[in-house]
Design an enzyme around this catalytic site. Sequence first.
Site, PDB file in Angstrom:
ATOM      1  N   LYS A  11       0.844  -1.213   0.000  1.00  0.00           N
ATOM      2  CA  LYS A  11       0.000   0.000   0.000  1.00  0.00           C
ATOM      3  C   LYS A  11       0.867   1.247   0.000  1.00  0.00           C
ATOM      4  CE  LYS A  11       0.829   1.352   4.437  1.00  0.00           C
ATOM      5  NZ  LYS A  11       1.544   2.572   4.782  1.00  0.00           N
ATOM      6  N   GLY A 102       9.668  -0.635   4.873  1.00  0.00           N
ATOM      7  CA  GLY A 102       9.673   0.353   3.795  1.00  0.00           C
ATOM      8  C   GLY A 102       8.506   1.314   3.815  1.00  0.00           C
ATOM      9  N   GLY A 106       4.470  -4.283   4.235  1.00  0.00           N
ATOM     10  CA  GLY A 106       4.790  -5.639   3.783  1.00  0.00           C
ATOM     11  C   GLY A 106       4.455  -6.707   4.820  1.00  0.00           C
ATOM     12  N   GLY A 107       4.800  -6.455   6.085  1.00  0.00           N
ATOM     13  CA  GLY A 107       4.517  -7.430   7.144  1.00  0.00           C
ATOM     14  C   GLY A 107       3.015  -7.586   7.348  1.00  0.00           C
ATOM     15  N   ALA A 109       0.764  -7.024   5.062  1.00  0.00           N
ATOM     16  CA  ALA A 109       0.259  -7.697   3.866  1.00  0.00           C
ATOM     17  C   ALA A 109       0.392  -9.212   4.018  1.00  0.00           C
ATOM     18  CB  ALA A 109       1.021  -7.223   2.629  1.00  0.00           C
ATOM     19  N   ASP A 141      -2.547  -1.770   9.758  1.00  0.00           N
ATOM     20  CA  ASP A 141      -2.663  -1.830   8.297  1.00  0.00           C
ATOM     21  C   ASP A 141      -3.213  -3.155   7.784  1.00  0.00           C
ATOM     22  OD1 ASP A 141      -1.581   0.702   8.038  1.00  0.00           O
ATOM     23  OD2 ASP A 141       0.475  -0.051   7.818  1.00  0.00           O
TER      24      ASP A 141
HETATM   25  O1  C5P Z   1      -0.023  -1.536  14.072  1.00  0.00           O
HETATM   26  P1  C5P Z   1       1.429  -1.712  13.799  1.00  0.00           P
HETATM   27  O2  C5P Z   1       2.015  -2.888  14.520  1.00  0.00           O
HETATM   28  O3  C5P Z   1       1.766  -1.672  12.351  1.00  0.00           O
HETATM   29  O4  C5P Z   1       2.135  -0.415  14.418  1.00  0.00           O
HETATM   30  C1  C5P Z   1       3.507  -0.399  14.721  1.00  0.00           C
HETATM   31  C2  C5P Z   1       3.805   0.741  15.695  1.00  0.00           C
HETATM   32  O5  C5P Z   1       3.616   2.005  15.054  1.00  0.00           O
HETATM   33  C3  C5P Z   1       2.943   0.797  16.923  1.00  0.00           C
HETATM   34  O6  C5P Z   1       3.436  -0.032  17.937  1.00  0.00           O
HETATM   35  C4  C5P Z   1       3.040   2.276  17.308  1.00  0.00           C
HETATM   36  O7  C5P Z   1       4.254   2.556  17.960  1.00  0.00           O
HETATM   37  C5  C5P Z   1       3.086   2.957  15.952  1.00  0.00           C
HETATM   38  N1  C5P Z   1       1.745   3.362  15.503  1.00  0.00           N
HETATM   39  C6  C5P Z   1       1.137   4.450  16.107  1.00  0.00           C
HETATM   40  N2  C5P Z   1      -0.126   4.822  15.700  1.00  0.00           N
HETATM   41  C7  C5P Z   1      -0.755   4.144  14.711  1.00  0.00           C
HETATM   42  C8  C5P Z   1      -0.145   3.061  14.061  1.00  0.00           C
HETATM   43  C9  C5P Z   1       1.121   2.673  14.495  1.00  0.00           C
HETATM   44  O8  C5P Z   1       1.689   5.083  16.997  1.00  0.00           O
HETATM   45  N3  C5P Z   1      -1.980   4.528  14.343  1.00  0.00           N
END
Ligand code: C5P
Length: 299
Positions: A11, A102, A106-107, A109, A141
């Site tokens: 994305k 990146g 990717g993770g 997905a 995501d």
């Molecule tokens: O949800 P995901 O594991 O991809 O998010 C990784 C990190 O990015 C979260 O642990 C957080 O630190 C940060 N994040 C955030 N606010 C979001 C999405 C991600 O602070 N809406």
Amino acid sequence: MAEVRVRVPAKVNLALNVGATGQDGYHALGTVFQAVSLFDELTARPLSTGEIRLSFRGEGAAGLPTDGTNLVTRAARLLAKTCGAEGAGADIRIHKRIPIAGGMAGGSADAAATLVACNQLWETGLSLQQLHGLAAQLGADVPFLLHGGTALGAGRGEKLTPVAVGGTFRWVLALSHHGLSTPAVFREFDRISSPQPTGIGPDLLAALADGDVPRLGKLLSNDLQQAAISLQPELAEVLRMGRDAGAAGAIVSGSGPTIAFLAGEAGTSDAIAERLLLSSRVRAVRRVCGPVPGAQVVG
Ligand code: C5P
């Protein structure tokens, strides 16, 4: 079932508005996602041992964990637990093309692809809506990569509303030599910026509906861009190079460091790609288009 193959896209975020941090530590987001034609491919086969075995090949494969901490393994376990199929095992092989760390999810997905593949492999029969509920538990995501297309994302990004798009857009992606950690970029945002309003303006949605490339190009925005540039200053130079080569718009994708350049004509995407490939700042270039569908069974 002997084998399930699933293809899942990356994305880009056409807008990414970052608001205040909630009690769960996540920032409130207002975003427009678009799925683009850079695909990871996952193959799942049944394992009678009940084990979730994971392996990667392709882009960045060597550096990825293959144990229970990987989001793929967690996705498979969550599906099995939810469906009372704790004994179900799978041998999951992933061919990576989406860059690691990146800003292209990717993770996430791969986790979305795992939910779709194992749901079919184990005949657990969950609906897309039920898979969405599991995806939202795995990461911000993951739900979007199940659906694909173009969508507004609210909350942490998991509350999705489809967006109408008039046509297909051409993108040129500049891949960086080094990844960026999403939490680190959000921390840098907190250090150098303040929370922003998260609402997505009507102009961007109108430009998408009209398929208006010049207007869309001017409206691309990302509140995390300055934070990504602060951590990788060379990104500013890459943004400039693509703009100088004729891009209608240029944006750091998500938390970066991948940069997406919007190109009106095929000739323009050629010119952008050629210019970027001359730079030592850019590891690789991918020409893609969007929107494309989310995780899909292909065999
Ligand atoms: O949800 P995901 O594991 O991809 O998010 C990784 C990190 O990015 C979260 O642990 C957080 O630190 C940060 N994040 C955030 N606010 C979001 C999405 C991600 O602070 N809406």
